[in-house]
Design a protein around this motif. Structure first.
Motif, PDB file in Angstrom:
ATOM      1  N   TYR A 127     -44.846 -34.856  19.151  1.00  0.00           N
ATOM      2  CA  TYR A 127     -46.121 -34.774  18.438  1.00  0.00           C
ATOM      3  C   TYR A 127     -46.675 -36.190  18.295  1.00  0.00           C
ATOM      4  CZ  TYR A 127     -44.603 -30.087  17.116  1.00  0.00           C
ATOM      5  OH  TYR A 127     -44.184 -28.789  17.151  1.00  0.00           O
ATOM      6  N   ARG A 128     -47.929 -36.368  18.657  1.00  0.00           N
ATOM      7  CA  ARG A 128     -48.586 -37.665  18.559  1.00  0.00           C
ATOM      8  C   ARG A 128     -49.696 -37.568  17.515  1.00  0.00           C
ATOM      9  NH1 ARG A 128     -51.941 -39.234  23.680  1.00  0.00           N
ATOM     10  NH2 ARG A 128     -49.926 -38.750  24.682  1.00  0.00           N
ATOM     11  N   THR A 141     -44.576 -33.833   9.519  1.00  0.00           N
ATOM     12  CA  THR A 141     -43.325 -34.130   8.819  1.00  0.00           C
ATOM     13  C   THR A 141     -42.730 -32.868   8.210  1.00  0.00           C
ATOM     14  OG1 THR A 141     -44.083 -36.375   8.335  1.00  0.00           O
ATOM     15  CG2 THR A 141     -42.276 -35.518   6.996  1.00  0.00           C
ATOM     16  N   ARG A 142     -43.584 -32.014   7.635  1.00  0.00           N
ATOM     17  CA  ARG A 142     -43.100 -30.769   7.038  1.00  0.00           C
ATOM     18  C   ARG A 142     -42.512 -29.827   8.075  1.00  0.00           C
ATOM     19  NH1 ARG A 142     -46.875 -27.454   3.418  1.00  0.00           N
ATOM     20  NH2 ARG A 142     -44.871 -26.553   2.790  1.00  0.00           N
ATOM     21  N   LEU A 143     -42.913 -29.956   9.329  1.00  0.00           N
ATOM     22  CA  LEU A 143     -42.341 -29.109  10.370  1.00  0.00           C
ATOM     23  C   LEU A 143     -40.871 -29.417  10.609  1.00  0.00           C
ATOM     24  CD1 LEU A 143     -45.178 -29.267  13.053  1.00  0.00           C
ATOM     25  CD2 LEU A 143     -44.702 -27.371  11.482  1.00  0.00           C
ATOM     26  N   GLY A 144     -40.457 -30.641  10.291  1.00  0.00           N
ATOM     27  CA  GLY A 144     -39.091 -31.058  10.565  1.00  0.00           C
ATOM     28  C   GLY A 144     -38.976 -31.997  11.741  1.00  0.00           C
ATOM     29  N   ALA A 145     -40.118 -32.414  12.340  1.00  0.00           N
ATOM     30  CA  ALA A 145     -40.088 -33.369  13.441  1.00  0.00           C
ATOM     31  C   ALA A 145     -39.681 -34.745  12.917  1.00  0.00           C
ATOM     32  CB  ALA A 145     -41.454 -33.447  14.117  1.00  0.00           C
ATOM     33  N   SER A 169     -40.817 -36.236  17.106  1.00  0.00           N
ATOM     34  CA  SER A 169     -40.283 -35.326  18.115  1.00  0.00           C
ATOM     35  C   SER A 169     -39.211 -34.418  17.524  1.00  0.00           C
ATOM     36  CB  SER A 169     -39.689 -36.105  19.292  1.00  0.00           C
ATOM     37  OG  SER A 169     -38.499 -36.769  18.900  1.00  0.00           O
ATOM     38  N   VAL A 170     -38.969 -33.323  18.250  1.00  0.00           N
ATOM     39  CA  VAL A 170     -37.853 -32.425  18.001  1.00  0.00           C
ATOM     40  C   VAL A 170     -37.085 -32.315  19.312  1.00  0.00           C
ATOM     41  CG1 VAL A 170     -37.135 -30.096  17.360  1.00  0.00           C
ATOM     42  CG2 VAL A 170     -39.146 -31.120  16.277  1.00  0.00           C
ATOM     43  N   LEU A 171     -35.770 -32.551  19.278  1.00  0.00           N
ATOM     44  CA  LEU A 171     -34.922 -32.419  20.460  1.00  0.00           C
ATOM     45  C   LEU A 171     -34.224 -31.065  20.454  1.00  0.00           C
ATOM     46  CD1 LEU A 171     -33.315 -35.982  20.650  1.00  0.00           C
ATOM     47  CD2 LEU A 171     -35.486 -35.169  21.617  1.00  0.00           C
ATOM     48  N   ALA A 172     -33.737 -30.681  21.605  1.00  0.00           N
ATOM     49  CA  ALA A 172     -33.169 -29.335  21.751  1.00  0.00           C
ATOM     50  C   ALA A 172     -32.027 -29.078  20.778  1.00  0.00           C
ATOM     51  CB  ALA A 172     -32.696 -29.128  23.191  1.00  0.00           C
ATOM     52  N   ASP A 173     -31.187 -30.101  20.534  1.00  0.00           N
ATOM     53  CA  ASP A 173     -30.065 -29.871  19.617  1.00  0.00           C
ATOM     54  C   ASP A 173     -30.493 -29.851  18.154  1.00  0.00           C
ATOM     55  OD1 ASP A 173     -30.638 -32.570  19.481  1.00  0.00           O
ATOM     56  OD2 ASP A 173     -28.543 -33.217  19.501  1.00  0.00           O
ATOM     57  N   VAL A 178     -34.537 -26.893  12.792  1.00  0.00           N
ATOM     58  CA  VAL A 178     -35.993 -26.887  12.579  1.00  0.00           C
ATOM     59  C   VAL A 178     -36.507 -25.454  12.547  1.00  0.00           C
ATOM     60  CG1 VAL A 178     -38.216 -27.528  13.604  1.00  0.00           C
ATOM     61  CG2 VAL A 178     -36.331 -29.186  13.552  1.00  0.00           C
ATOM     62  N   ARG A 179     -36.043 -24.639  13.489  1.00  0.00           N
ATOM     63  CA  ARG A 179     -36.463 -23.235  13.528  1.00  0.00           C
ATOM     64  C   ARG A 179     -36.082 -22.520  12.240  1.00  0.00           C
ATOM     65  NH1 ARG A 179     -33.724 -20.463  18.227  1.00  0.00           N
ATOM     66  NH2 ARG A 179     -31.946 -20.760  16.831  1.00  0.00           N
ATOM     67  N   ALA A 180     -34.860 -22.728  11.767  1.00  0.00           N
ATOM     68  CA  ALA A 180     -34.421 -22.063  10.536  1.00  0.00           C
ATOM     69  C   ALA A 180     -35.298 -22.475   9.354  1.00  0.00           C
ATOM     70  CB  ALA A 180     -32.959 -22.402  10.257  1.00  0.00           C
ATOM     71  N   GLY A 181     -35.648 -23.756   9.270  1.00  0.00           N
ATOM     72  CA  GLY A 181     -36.511 -24.214   8.184  1.00  0.00           C
ATOM     73  C   GLY A 181     -37.885 -23.592   8.238  1.00  0.00           C
ATOM     74  N   LEU A 182     -38.449 -23.479   9.436  1.00  0.00           N
ATOM     75  CA  LEU A 182     -39.767 -22.856   9.578  1.00  0.00           C
ATOM     76  C   LEU A 182     -39.712 -21.373   9.247  1.00  0.00           C
ATOM     77  CD1 LEU A 182     -41.035 -24.581  12.844  1.00  0.00           C
ATOM     78  CD2 LEU A 182     -42.008 -24.819  10.551  1.00  0.00           C
ATOM     79  N   GLU A 183     -38.646 -20.700   9.642  1.00  0.00           N
ATOM     80  CA  GLU A 183     -38.543 -19.271   9.351  1.00  0.00           C
ATOM     81  C   GLU A 183     -38.430 -19.007   7.856  1.00  0.00           C
ATOM     82  OE1 GLU A 183     -35.265 -18.222  11.813  1.00  0.00           O
ATOM     83  OE2 GLU A 183     -36.522 -17.729  13.551  1.00  0.00           O
TER      84      GLU A 183
END
Length: 360
Positions: A127-128, A141-145, A169-173, A178-183
């Protein structure tokens, strides 16, 4: 770049961007919405058609219209997609202000990242953000990036000045967390769409209006969608129409319009609002979550504050009403109402405590 990718879930639908969306998107945009972009703010449908055409003409960009309940409320994109290197960026995002602070942005980002990591198998989503765009920085920032750094003089703004870019950024690991936090966040924001109302009551001179203004400033800084209504203005008439329920009827009309714009949080101030929670909740119409707060102040504090704005006979009348209200509130307010003192405290200090009670 033409594509046929559609993503859907959590109350939003991402569809391939097309010229047919330009009219609706033009109604979403103003200078606030376009802050941080490198092009001038689109003024009308023709300008927005140009924005859409530019998006579709850009290689390695998958541009979407964001649709909520059948309405186009914004746009977002994958861009600089390089699947060979396993990386891409998410951006060119804007939403109508009525959906700021709602489930829309986290839902879009969850859909995009789930596709990027799960279907395309990328290693990195970036994300830029323009360095002065505090609202976008807070949202990313709230997304977890994770923040990565600043690129100095990286881009040319619409006014011709060079601006810095911040990278996240968000890396694969990192994606599973991040997904759990958004859910979790979306489960809270999407499942329960009822109104959440903060009632601020208290005697004259206690600081209701100042605290409500500070609550507003705090929520704006956090990019939390909300509305503020001063209850005293809803039935300020002579003769006083209290017995006709005008205040509740006016509140119902006002809130209906805010709800249509996507608002779910209301700050309502009135001396005795905390004694009228049931009637006010009924006026709002959807079994709202109610947080009732009685602001308190000593006689000396209330008199000193009233003296800043009232004089002579008006001051005496306000003091008398304030004293009477303080006695009534102390006697009648129930144990479910939070009591917060304002003596010797700034409105911002009180607002922080009040907002913490709401969970907003």
């Amino acid at each position: 770049m033409q594509h046929d990718l559609t993503l859907e879930g959590h109350g939003v639908r991402l569809v391939p961007l097309a010229a047919a969306h330009a009219d609706a998107l033009a109604r979403c945009v103003d200078d606030r919405v376009w802050a941080g972009m490198t092009s001038p703010t689109p003024r009308g449908v023709d300008d927005m058609v140009g924005v859409v055409e530019a998006a579709l003409a850009t290689p390695a960009r998958y541009a979407f219209a964001v649709v909520v309940g059948g309405d186009v409320v914004g746009s977002t994109s994958f861009y600089d997609v390089d699947l060979r290197m396993g990386r891409l960026e998410v951006g060119h995002t804007f939403y109508a202000p009525r959906v700021w602070g709602t489930h829309v942005n986290p839902a879009c980002k969850l859909l995009l990242m789930a596709h990027a990591f799960g279907t395309w198998g990328v290693a990195r989503v970036a994300y830029r953000v323009e360095a002065r765009n505090a609202r976008s920085i807070a949202a990313v920032t709230r997304l977890g990036a994770r923040p990565e750094g600043r690129l100095r003089g990286h881009r040319v703004a619409a006014d011709g000045t060079r601006q810095d870019s911040l990278y996240f950024s968000v890396l694969a690991d990192e994606w599973p967390d991040v997904r759990a936090g958004l859910e979790v966040r979306l489960a809270r924001e999407v499942v329960d769409e009822r109104t959440s109302v903060l009632l601020l009551g208290g005697r004259s001179g206690v600081g209701k209006t100042s605290v409500a203004s500070a609550v507003h400033d705090l929520l704006v800084a956090r990019d939390v969608a909300h509305a503020v209504v001063e209850g005293d203005a809803l039935d300020l008439a002579h003769p006083a129409p209290w017995e006709h329920g005008v205040a509740e009827a006016n509140l119902a009309d006002v809130w209906r319009r805010y709800r249509a714009l996507g608002h779910r949080r209301l700050v309502y101030t009135n001396t005795v609002s905390v004694l009228q929670a049931h009637a006010l909740a009924a006026a709002l119409g959807d079994r709202p979550h109610v947080t009732s707060v009685l602001l308190t102040a000593s006689d000396a504090t209330a008199r000193e504050r009233l003296g800043r704005r009232e004089h002579g006979a008006s001051y005496d009348a306000h003091v008398a009403r304030s004293d009477a209200a303080a006695g009534r509130l102390a006697e009648q307010v129930g144990p479910d109402v939070h009591r917060i003192p304002t003596d010797g405290r700034t409105p911002a200090e009180v607002a922080a405590e009040v907002v913490a009670l709401t969970g907003w």
